[in-house]
Design a protein around this motif. Structure first.
Motif, short mmCIF file in Angstrom:
data_model
loop_
_atom_site.label_atom_id
_atom_site.label_comp_id
_atom_site.label_asym_id
_atom_site.label_seq_id
_atom_site.Cartn_x
_atom_site.Cartn_y
_atom_site.Cartn_z
N LEU A 16 -16.43 -36.30 7.46
CA LEU A 16 -17.46 -36.03 6.46
C LEU A 16 -18.86 -36.11 7.07
O LEU A 16 -19.79 -35.45 6.62
N LYS A 17 -18.98 -36.89 8.15
CA LYS A 17 -20.27 -37.02 8.84
C LYS A 17 -20.70 -35.71 9.49
O LYS A 17 -21.87 -35.53 9.83
N ILE A 75 -14.62 -31.90 3.55
CA ILE A 75 -14.12 -31.91 4.93
C ILE A 75 -13.38 -30.61 5.22
O ILE A 75 -13.56 -30.00 6.27
N GLU A 76 -12.56 -30.16 4.28
CA GLU A 76 -11.83 -28.90 4.45
C GLU A 76 -12.51 -27.73 3.75
O GLU A 76 -12.54 -26.63 4.27
N ALA A 77 -13.06 -27.99 2.56
CA ALA A 77 -13.60 -26.89 1.74
C ALA A 77 -15.05 -26.55 2.08
O ALA A 77 -15.55 -25.51 1.68
N ALA A 86 -22.05 -16.64 -5.59
CA ALA A 86 -20.87 -16.04 -4.96
C ALA A 86 -19.97 -17.12 -4.36
O ALA A 86 -18.74 -17.06 -4.50
N ALA A 87 -20.56 -18.09 -3.69
CA ALA A 87 -19.77 -19.16 -3.06
C ALA A 87 -19.13 -20.07 -4.10
O ALA A 87 -18.10 -20.71 -3.82
N MET A 88 -19.72 -20.16 -5.28
CA MET A 88 -19.17 -21.03 -6.33
C MET A 88 -17.85 -20.48 -6.89
O MET A 88 -17.06 -21.23 -7.45
N VAL A 89 -17.62 -19.16 -6.73
CA VAL A 89 -16.37 -18.56 -7.22
C VAL A 89 -15.21 -19.14 -6.42
O VAL A 89 -15.20 -19.10 -5.19
N ARG A 94 -10.41 -24.31 -4.18
CA ARG A 94 -10.52 -24.69 -2.77
C ARG A 94 -10.59 -26.21 -2.62
O ARG A 94 -9.93 -26.80 -1.78
N GLU A 95 -11.42 -26.81 -3.46
CA GLU A 95 -11.60 -28.25 -3.37
C GLU A 95 -10.37 -29.01 -3.85
O GLU A 95 -10.04 -30.07 -3.32
#
Length: 196
Positions: A16-17, A75-77, A86-89, A94-95
């Motif tokens: 996460l860092k 960390i992954e998403a 657009a990225a919020m779609v 994903r999370e």
């Protein structure tokens, strides 16, 4: 070793860092990372708790737990900029997959406890989640208000976007936080950090 999964988990979340956010630190020198954001909102929740609406219904320890783990999915998403439509779609899906993967390192019952706290935060329905989400939303707003506002000006963030994404989420958790939002919003408009 009995605590191997716990060690594996804490080493995994060290990543996460390395997740960069759009916001800049208060000294405007660099973008913050998500681990720094998580630490700061945990402190902010504790000092703003006396101003929470329905304080008697809020469990501050649960709020702190929620805030400490809700961004581990990045960390992954990755960090999704709140004002990037657009990225919020597909962000939730994903999370959610990331949450299942990361929390899946752990055994029960902590695996389900963390996942359920993450889900409660995302749904923003309980007094704990409403307060936690308001804290999470006001912290970047405070930083942008007290820096040159580069993360907003670079993305051409508008007043309408900010009001739509932040105003209600902050005001419904605390009258004083809502008052701070309006005060800072006016300062941001005066200094042209936000497009009217």
């Amino acid at each position: 070793m009995k605590i191997q999964k716990e060690i594996d988990f804490i080493l995994a979340v060290d990543a996460l860092k390395n997740v960069q956010r759009r916001n800049y630190n208060a000294d405007d020198s660099r973008r913050e990372n998500t681990a720094e954001h998580s630490w700061q909102i945990i402190i902010l929740a504790q000092i703003l708790f006396p101003y929470a609406k329905n304080r008697a219904d809020i469990d501050l320890l649960r709020v702190i737990r929620m805030l400490s783990i809700h961004d581990l999915v990045e960390i992954e998403a990755g960090d999704t900029f709140l004002f990037d439509e657009a990225a919020m779609v597909g962000k939730f899906e994903r999370e959610k997959q990331s949450a299942q993967n990361i929390f899946g390192i752990l055994d029960e019952p902590i695996r389900s406890e963390f996942f359920n706290l993450w889900l409660e935060f995302e749904e923003e329905q309980t007094p704990d989640a409403i307060f936690a989400c308001a804290i999470d939303r006001i912290m970047p707003f405070i930083l942008n208000s007290h820096t040159s506002g580069k993360s907003w000006t670079e993305a051409k963030v508008t007043e309408l976007q900010i009001r739509k994404m932040l105003e209600n989420a902050i005001s419904r958790a605390s009258d004083e936080m809502g008052e701070a939002f309006h005060y800072l919003m006016n300062l941001n408009l005066e200094s042209e950090k936000v497009i009217k």
